[in-house]
Design a protein around this motif. Structure first.
Motif, PDB file in Angstrom:
ATOM      1  N   GLN A 109      -3.918   9.471   0.506  1.00 24.30           N
ATOM      2  CA  GLN A 109      -2.673   7.869   1.472  1.00 24.30           C
ATOM      3  C   GLN A 109      -3.689   8.071   3.059  1.00 24.30           C
ATOM      4  OE1 GLN A 109       1.285   7.533   0.326  1.00 24.30           O
ATOM      5  NE2 GLN A 109       0.925   9.761  -0.217  1.00 24.30           N
ATOM      6  N   SER A 131      -9.506   4.228   8.012  1.00 29.57           N
ATOM      7  CA  SER A 131      -9.285   5.565   7.157  1.00 29.57           C
ATOM      8  C   SER A 131      -9.593   6.485   8.343  1.00 29.57           C
ATOM      9  CB  SER A 131     -10.924   5.844   6.192  1.00 29.57           C
ATOM     10  OG  SER A 131     -10.028   7.172   5.488  1.00 29.57           O
ATOM     11  N   THR A 132      -8.595   7.520   8.090  1.00 25.17           N
ATOM     12  CA  THR A 132      -8.411   8.333   8.486  1.00 25.17           C
ATOM     13  C   THR A 132      -9.044  10.196   8.494  1.00 25.17           C
ATOM     14  OG1 THR A 132      -6.473   9.859   7.534  1.00 25.17           O
ATOM     15  CG2 THR A 132      -6.066   8.295   9.088  1.00 25.17           C
ATOM     16  N   TYR A 157      -9.665   4.240  14.478  1.00 25.21           N
ATOM     17  CA  TYR A 157     -11.097   4.722  13.513  1.00 25.21           C
ATOM     18  C   TYR A 157     -11.902   3.174  12.874  1.00 25.21           C
ATOM     19  CZ  TYR A 157      -6.487   7.976  12.914  1.00 25.21           C
ATOM     20  OH  TYR A 157      -5.664   8.757  13.433  1.00 25.21           O
ATOM     21  N   ARG A 165      -5.810   3.283   7.453  1.00 27.46           N
ATOM     22  CA  ARG A 165      -4.896   2.887   8.035  1.00 27.46           C
ATOM     23  C   ARG A 165      -4.739   1.005   8.575  1.00 27.46           C
ATOM     24  NH1 ARG A 165      -3.043   6.511   7.272  1.00 27.46           N
ATOM     25  NH2 ARG A 165      -1.625   8.548   8.027  1.00 27.46           N
ATOM     26  N   PHE A 166      -3.931   0.481   8.266  1.00 25.49           N
ATOM     27  CA  PHE A 166      -3.878  -0.811   8.619  1.00 25.49           C
ATOM     28  C   PHE A 166      -4.155  -1.451  10.648  1.00 25.49           C
ATOM     29  CE2 PHE A 166      -2.832   0.659   4.705  1.00 25.49           C
ATOM     30  CZ  PHE A 166      -4.445  -0.182   4.069  1.00 25.49           C
ATOM     31  N   ARG A 167      -4.877  -2.264  10.937  1.00 28.20           N
ATOM     32  CA  ARG A 167      -4.569  -3.112  12.334  1.00 28.20           C
ATOM     33  C   ARG A 167      -4.068  -4.604  12.122  1.00 28.20           C
ATOM     34  NH1 ARG A 167      -5.438  -2.979  17.642  1.00 28.20           N
ATOM     35  NH2 ARG A 167      -5.138  -0.347  16.994  1.00 28.20           N
ATOM     36  N   CYS A 202       1.020  -1.297   0.304  1.00 26.91           N
ATOM     37  CA  CYS A 202      -0.115  -0.093   0.265  1.00 26.91           C
ATOM     38  C   CYS A 202       0.828   1.187  -0.164  1.00 26.91           C
ATOM     39  CB  CYS A 202      -1.440  -0.545   1.194  1.00 26.91           C
ATOM     40  SG  CYS A 202      -2.119  -1.315   1.137  1.00 26.91           S
ATOM     41  N   SER A 203       1.726   1.266   0.079  1.00 30.69           N
ATOM     42  CA  SER A 203       3.131   2.149  -0.204  1.00 30.69           C
ATOM     43  C   SER A 203       3.473   2.466  -1.020  1.00 30.69           C
ATOM     44  CB  SER A 203       4.456   2.093   0.643  1.00 30.69           C
ATOM     45  OG  SER A 203       4.925   0.828   0.928  1.00 30.69           O
TER      46      SER A 203
END
Length: 211
Positions: free
Chosen positions: A69, A115-116, A164, A72-74, A59-60
């Motif tokens: 961008q 997502s932020t 989030y 975000r991921f857990r 994802c980067s």
């Protein structure tokens, strides 16, 4: 006679007139075919944190709508709360009578996507690109996955203490199901089904997708 025998013999004798490029790894078509939604996983294979990190690392490198961008991921493994996720998701909505996943085949690793910013069209664009890219990476690594959209977002967020709201969840593991694609017309049923232990996924032929 084997397919392309004469063509191969001609190239062996006379050459092709162009430089041959040795293929390394899988082609995109091969990865796409291997990237099937698995709802049953091998319990003996334990997905590690570093494997999930490798999957998320794509994802980067992928595009992002407006380069925002915001995803975000857990990462969740057997040791870090997979049971909390599993208890709040549903799989195989089109086959409710089977109560998938079968006991003893449950996934034990997940990637929770957040997502932020509030979900919108641009976030959803990023979400789709990220999901497909991560699943292709998983397949390249010899693993499989499942996109889970049916889950209790509130309970998952609370159980994992997420910063989030979760948008989607990927189950990751070594799939054990036999899955085959079947070609259909746009008018035929799109519902997946199972027969004699095989999971069939209808797909509209590419020529019917072109208008």
């Amino acid at each position: 006679m084997a397919d392309n025998y004469l063509e191969k013999r001609y190239e062996e004798v006379f050459g092709t007139g162009r430089t041959k490029v040795k293929r390394v790894g899988h082609t995109l078509d091969e990865l796409l075919l291997k990237n099937r939604s698995q709802r049953g996983y091998l319990k003996d294979y334990v997905v590690k944190q570093d494997e999930l990190e490798r999957i998320v690392s794509v994802c980067s490198k992928i595009p992002s709508a407006r380069n925002q961008q915001v995803l975000r991921f857990r990462l969740v493994t057997r040791d870090t709360g997979a049971d909390k996720v599993l208890g709040n998701v549903k799989m195989g909505a089109a086959l409710p009578e089977l109560h998938l996943p079968f006991a003893g085949t449950e996934p034990e690793a997940f990637i929770v996507i957040m997502s932020t910013v509030a979900e919108n069209k641009m976030v959803d664009i990023d979400l789709g690109m990220a999901i497909q890219s991560m699943l292709l990476k998983a397949v390249e690594m010899g693993l499989n996955g499942l996109v889970i959209g049916a889950f209790n977002a509130g309970k998952v967020a609370e159980a994992l203490d997420l910063p989030y709201d979760p948008l989607m969840i990927l189950a990751i593991g070594k799939g054990i199901e036999k899955i085959e694609l079947t070609t259909i017309t746009p008018e035929e049923s799109h519902a997946y089904y199972r027969k004699d232990g095989v999971h069939y996924v209808p797909k509209v032929g590419y020529k019917d997708l072109i208008v």
